[in-house]
Design a protein around this motif. Structure first.
Motif, PDB file in Angstrom:
ATOM      1  N   GLU A   1     -32.977  -8.660   7.708  1.00 55.03           N
ATOM      2  CA  GLU A   1     -31.851  -9.504   7.306  1.00 55.03           C
ATOM      3  C   GLU A   1     -31.435  -9.295   5.853  1.00 55.03           C
ATOM      4  O   GLU A   1     -30.420  -9.837   5.414  1.00 55.03           O
ATOM      5  N   GLY A   2     -32.226  -8.528   5.106  1.00 57.40           N
ATOM      6  CA  GLY A   2     -31.898  -8.281   3.714  1.00 57.40           C
ATOM      7  C   GLY A   2     -32.255  -6.866   3.301  1.00 57.40           C
ATOM      8  O   GLY A   2     -33.270  -6.319   3.744  1.00 57.40           O
ATOM      9  N   LEU A   3     -31.408  -6.261   2.491  1.00 58.23           N
ATOM     10  CA  LEU A   3     -31.653  -4.949   1.893  1.00 58.23           C
ATOM     11  C   LEU A   3     -31.213  -4.997   0.434  1.00 58.23           C
ATOM     12  O   LEU A   3     -30.305  -5.749   0.084  1.00 58.23           O
ATOM     13  N   GLU A   4     -31.847  -4.183  -0.392  1.00 59.51           N
ATOM     14  CA  GLU A   4     -31.360  -4.040  -1.759  1.00 59.51           C
ATOM     15  C   GLU A   4     -31.795  -2.694  -2.308  1.00 59.51           C
ATOM     16  O   GLU A   4     -32.722  -2.064  -1.782  1.00 59.51           O
ATOM     17  N   ASP A   5     -31.102  -2.244  -3.336  1.00 62.54           N
ATOM     18  CA  ASP A   5     -31.471  -1.029  -4.052  1.00 62.54           C
ATOM     19  C   ASP A   5     -32.082  -1.461  -5.371  1.00 62.54           C
ATOM     20  O   ASP A   5     -31.367  -1.906  -6.278  1.00 62.54           O
ATOM     21  N   PRO A   6     -33.404  -1.343  -5.520  1.00 64.79           N
ATOM     22  CA  PRO A   6     -34.055  -1.835  -6.737  1.00 64.79           C
ATOM     23  C   PRO A   6     -33.711  -1.018  -7.973  1.00 64.79           C
ATOM     24  O   PRO A   6     -33.999  -1.446  -9.096  1.00 64.79           O
ATOM     25  N   GLU A   7     -33.080   0.144  -7.792  1.00 64.94           N
ATOM     26  CA  GLU A   7     -32.697   0.971  -8.933  1.00 64.94           C
ATOM     27  C   GLU A   7     -31.362   0.533  -9.537  1.00 64.94           C
ATOM     28  O   GLU A   7     -30.984   1.018 -10.613  1.00 64.94           O
ATOM     29  N   LYS A   8     -30.642  -0.347  -8.844  1.00 61.15           N
ATOM     30  CA  LYS A   8     -29.350  -0.820  -9.327  1.00 61.15           C
ATOM     31  C   LYS A   8     -29.497  -2.195  -9.971  1.00 61.15           C
ATOM     32  O   LYS A   8     -30.411  -2.956  -9.664  1.00 61.15           O
ATOM     33  N   ARG A   9     -28.567  -2.520 -10.848  1.00 58.38           N
ATOM     34  CA  ARG A   9     -28.631  -3.806 -11.557  1.00 58.38           C
ATOM     35  C   ARG A   9     -28.471  -4.977 -10.596  1.00 58.38           C
ATOM     36  O   ARG A   9     -29.114  -6.015 -10.751  1.00 58.38           O
ATOM     37  N   PHE A  10     -27.610  -4.830  -9.590  1.00 55.94           N
ATOM     38  CA  PHE A  10     -27.433  -5.880  -8.583  1.00 55.94           C
ATOM     39  C   PHE A  10     -26.741  -5.253  -7.373  1.00 55.94           C
ATOM     40  O   PHE A  10     -25.522  -5.138  -7.332  1.00 55.94           O
ATOM     41  N   ALA A  11     -27.550  -4.814  -6.419  1.00 55.15           N
ATOM     42  CA  ALA A  11     -27.044  -4.282  -5.150  1.00 55.15           C
ATOM     43  C   ALA A  11     -27.807  -4.975  -4.041  1.00 55.15           C
ATOM     44  O   ALA A  11     -28.855  -4.507  -3.583  1.00 55.15           O
ATOM     45  N   VAL A  12     -27.300  -6.135  -3.644  1.00 57.06           N
ATOM     46  CA  VAL A  12     -27.981  -7.032  -2.711  1.00 57.06           C
ATOM     47  C   VAL A  12     -27.153  -7.146  -1.434  1.00 57.06           C
ATOM     48  O   VAL A  12     -25.936  -7.363  -1.487  1.00 57.06           O
ATOM     49  N   ALA A  13     -27.805  -6.986  -0.295  1.00 52.10           N
ATOM     50  CA  ALA A  13     -27.120  -7.052   0.996  1.00 52.10           C
ATOM     51  C   ALA A  13     -27.865  -8.003   1.930  1.00 52.10           C
ATOM     52  O   ALA A  13     -29.092  -7.940   2.027  1.00 52.10           O
ATOM     53  N   VAL A  14     -27.123  -8.880   2.591  1.00 55.32           N
ATOM     54  CA  VAL A  14     -27.715  -9.815   3.549  1.00 55.32           C
ATOM     55  C   VAL A  14     -26.916  -9.776   4.846  1.00 55.32           C
ATOM     56  O   VAL A  14     -25.697  -9.591   4.828  1.00 55.32           O
ATOM     57  N   LEU A  15     -27.614  -9.949   5.955  1.00 50.27           N
ATOM     58  CA  LEU A  15     -26.972  -9.869   7.257  1.00 50.27           C
ATOM     59  C   LEU A  15     -26.336 -11.187   7.673  1.00 50.27           C
ATOM     60  O   LEU A  15     -25.527 -11.232   8.594  1.00 50.27           O
ATOM     61  N   TRP A  16     -26.688 -12.265   6.976  1.00 44.24           N
ATOM     62  CA  TRP A  16     -26.087 -13.560   7.303  1.00 44.24           C
ATOM     63  C   TRP A  16     -24.854 -13.808   6.431  1.00 44.24           C
ATOM     64  O   TRP A  16     -24.429 -12.960   5.671  1.00 44.24           O
ATOM     65  N   HIS A  17     -24.281 -15.006   6.553  1.00 42.21           N
ATOM     66  CA  HIS A  17     -23.021 -15.343   5.890  1.00 42.21           C
ATOM     67  C   HIS A  17     -23.231 -16.448   4.856  1.00 42.21           C
ATOM     68  O   HIS A  17     -23.002 -17.631   5.130  1.00 42.21           O
ATOM     69  N   PRO A  18     -23.615 -16.096   3.631  1.00 43.56           N
ATOM     70  CA  PRO A  18     -23.849 -17.117   2.601  1.00 43.56           C
ATOM     71  C   PRO A  18     -22.575 -17.841   2.188  1.00 43.56           C
ATOM     72  O   PRO A  18     -22.652 -18.942   1.626  1.00 43.56           O
ATOM     73  N   GLU A  19     -21.415 -17.244   2.434  1.00 40.84           N
ATOM     74  CA  GLU A  19     -20.162 -17.941   2.085  1.00 40.84           C
ATOM     75  C   GLU A  19     -19.964 -19.201   2.911  1.00 40.84           C
ATOM     76  O   GLU A  19     -19.189 -20.091   2.519  1.00 40.84           O
ATOM     77  N   MET A  20     -20.674 -19.304   4.053  1.00 44.88           N
ATOM     78  CA  MET A  20     -20.555 -20.467   4.925  1.00 44.88           C
ATOM     79  C   MET A  20     -21.558 -21.563   4.566  1.00 44.88           C
ATOM     80  O   MET A  20     -21.543 -22.630   5.169  1.00 44.88           O
TER      81      MET A  20
END
Length: 249
Positions: free
Chosen positions: A198-217
């Protein structure tokens, strides 16, 4: 630089209806816009296009890759599953180009649902096209047009856990696809109880965060606040502004 960070939000590109009109439209659910603004940013809707990607990113301080229609399986070398949405090649190619350049610039990026899947595809990963066949249930999207709820466990020490903690209950979920092979340079950061990533990120980037759910809701806007905070720092560090003649009309 002063002022609110400018956050681009990628848009759906499909027919829409208002009043007596039904026309092709570039649109995004207002919840994305409200989430960015509540977090202290200013939202800008970005239609999909492969033209002038760098010009677009030049005026942005961060990007949200929104949810929406399934990615064309051809983008990750797979045959189409019967449940996979019809392709929107223009959106896929436009967003992949934008995402690639945003990450190359190390621009703060939050990728949501389809955006989460897009990050994985860009990095050479692939997707499970119909999760119920893998997990044996439809709990990630029980009813079309309505969000399902479930909890996720978050990897301790990840960027995601520093924002929302090691468990997040009641995530708003509406997807039938998920990650298969994880893309290069990405780290798994969150899982549903059934093992779905449900979550992925690139630890080499300052902020590259991905989530499979909908936090805007969700009422919880910590992910958007973290994005805007990084976007504000990114804006200050690059120390550039849009020349007045470009915005004076």
């Amino acid at each position: 630089m002063s002022g609110r960070p400018l956050i681009g939000i990628t848009s759906y590109a499909q027919p829409a209806r208002w009043g007596s009109w039904e026309l092709p439209a570039a649109l995004v659910p207002l919840y994305y816009v409200e989430s960015v603004e509540r977090a202290g940013g200013r939202a800008l809707v970005v239609p999909p296009s492969t033209d002038s990607v760098d010009e677009t990113l030049d005026v942005l301080d961060g990007v949200v890759f929104s949810g929406g229609i399934d990615i064309d399986p051809g983008a990750y070398g797979a045959e189409r599953h019967p449940t996979t949405d019809p392709a929107q090649i223009h959106r896929d190619t436009g967003e992949l180009a934008l995402l690639e350049r945003a990450l190359e610039r190390d621009m703060p990026t939050l990728a949501i649902c389809r955006g989460f899947q897009l990050v994985n595809v860009l990095r050479g990963g692939d997707l499970v096209q119909h999760l119920p066949e893998s997990v044996g249930h439809e709990g990630h999207r029980e009813v079309l047009g309505r969000f399902s709820e479930h909890a996720v466990e978050v990897k301790e020490g990840s960027r995601l856990s520093s924002i929302i903690g090691t468990r997040h209950d009641g995530v708003q979920s509406s997807h039938h696809q998920g990650v298969g092979r994880v893309g290069e340079g990405l780290v798994e950061t969150a899982w549903a109880d059934d093992g779905t990533v449900e979550g992925l990120e690139d630890p080499e980037k300052r902020f590259a965060v991905a989530v499979l759910w909908h936090p805007e809701m969700e009422e919880d806007k910590r992910l958007f606040s973290a994005l805007v905070e990084e976007a504000r720092a990114y804006r200050a560090e690059r120390g550039t502004s849009v020349p007045a003649q470009q915005v004076s009309g």
